[in-house]
Design a protein around this motif. Sequence first.
Motif, PDB file in Angstrom:
ATOM      1  N   ALA A   1       0.831  -1.208   0.000  1.00 40.86           N
ATOM      2  CA  ALA A   1       0.000   0.000   0.000  1.00 40.86           C
ATOM      3  C   ALA A   1       0.865   1.257   0.000  1.00 40.86           C
ATOM      4  N   LEU A   2       1.909   1.262   0.805  1.00 39.76           N
ATOM      5  CA  LEU A   2       2.818   2.413   0.853  1.00 39.76           C
ATOM      6  C   LEU A   2       3.489   2.629  -0.499  1.00 39.76           C
ATOM      7  N   ARG A   3       3.883   1.522  -1.111  1.00 43.14           N
ATOM      8  CA  ARG A   3       4.564   1.614  -2.404  1.00 43.14           C
ATOM      9  C   ARG A   3       3.616   2.181  -3.466  1.00 43.14           C
TER      10      ARG A   3
ATOM     11  N   SER B   1      -5.082   7.349   7.264  1.00 45.07           N
ATOM     12  CA  SER B   1      -6.407   6.989   6.754  1.00 45.07           C
ATOM     13  C   SER B   1      -6.323   6.490   5.313  1.00 45.07           C
ATOM     14  N   GLU B   2      -5.546   7.184   4.508  1.00 51.18           N
ATOM     15  CA  GLU B   2      -5.396   6.812   3.096  1.00 51.18           C
ATOM     16  C   GLU B   2      -4.708   5.453   2.956  1.00 51.18           C
ATOM     17  N   VAL B   3      -3.676   5.236   3.768  1.00 48.49           N
ATOM     18  CA  VAL B   3      -2.935   3.968   3.706  1.00 48.49           C
ATOM     19  C   VAL B   3      -3.822   2.804   4.134  1.00 48.49           C
ATOM     20  N   PHE B   4      -4.585   2.982   5.209  1.00 48.77           N
ATOM     21  CA  PHE B   4      -5.445   1.901   5.694  1.00 48.77           C
ATOM     22  C   PHE B   4      -6.540   1.569   4.675  1.00 48.77           C
ATOM     23  N   GLU B   5      -7.049   2.593   4.009  1.00 45.27           N
ATOM     24  CA  GLU B   5      -8.049   2.350   2.964  1.00 45.27           C
ATOM     25  C   GLU B   5      -7.447   1.544   1.820  1.00 45.27           C
ATOM     26  N   ARG B   6      -6.212   1.884   1.451  1.00 48.14           N
ATOM     27  CA  ARG B   6      -5.553   1.154   0.371  1.00 48.14           C
ATOM     28  C   ARG B   6      -5.252  -0.291   0.796  1.00 48.14           C
TER      29      ARG B   6
END
Length: 258
Positions: free
Chosen positions: A229-231, A244-249
């Motif tokens: 997700a981070l990548r 929030s954006e990372v957890f959604e991804r």
Amino acid sequence: MNKLNEILQELGISKVKLAKYLGVSRQMIYNYLELESLNKWPKEKKILLFKLLDIEDGSDKALGKIKINSEYIMEVESRLNQSIKDTFEEYDMSDLKKLKKDEQRLFSDLTYIIKDKLTDEYKHDDNVAALKYVYHILQAMDNMKEAKYFLAYISKLNGFTGPNDNVFNENEQFIFDALIHSAIGLYAHGGTSKSKVADAHARFEKEVEVKNEEKLSRTQQLNTIKIQALRELGYTDITTENASEVFERMAEIESRKV
């Protein structure tokens, strides 16, 4: 001191409550109650007790004048609860003030007894270990209903609640209580063979190993998804700004594999 003990019992004042009111440990209450006379108590604590019971001194004559009726019980309970409330409000925890009165009292009781256990120099190590287990039980409670059932069983066994006080699931708790009580009876009286115990413990160890492996596998899986997700988002780490954006991804990546 027998008269004082009788009065406290008739008033329904537990050692824990009295200890909280006087600002001492529960063990210290037992020490006080073993003294020959109330007049041998520390002056500050003695005065607090006089105030609670509405007596002028600690003589047998003063204690003998106490008439325990519903009105007196309510007056003492009011003074006791007000003191506990004042103590509770000393905590700088504004969120807790949103709790109901009985919930605040429960929190106060819990924090007091935890503090009492942790400051007991004679049983300190055992108490620390036991409280860690209690903490683990609280963490497991949402995913393991038997943890709640076991706590309820201990409460019943020690007379804090009735034997049929099943607030979670009446049928399941009824069965659980019977089985646990039977198992504890076997443990207490040594009513089973060592080989059967060894076999049962081996199965227990195996089940724990399997669960730990599953937990490790899940942790590794989540770590892999987090890295992906981070990548994809062009980040190197999770921060308060991008969490929030990372957890959604991460949730999206997991759904791709379903």
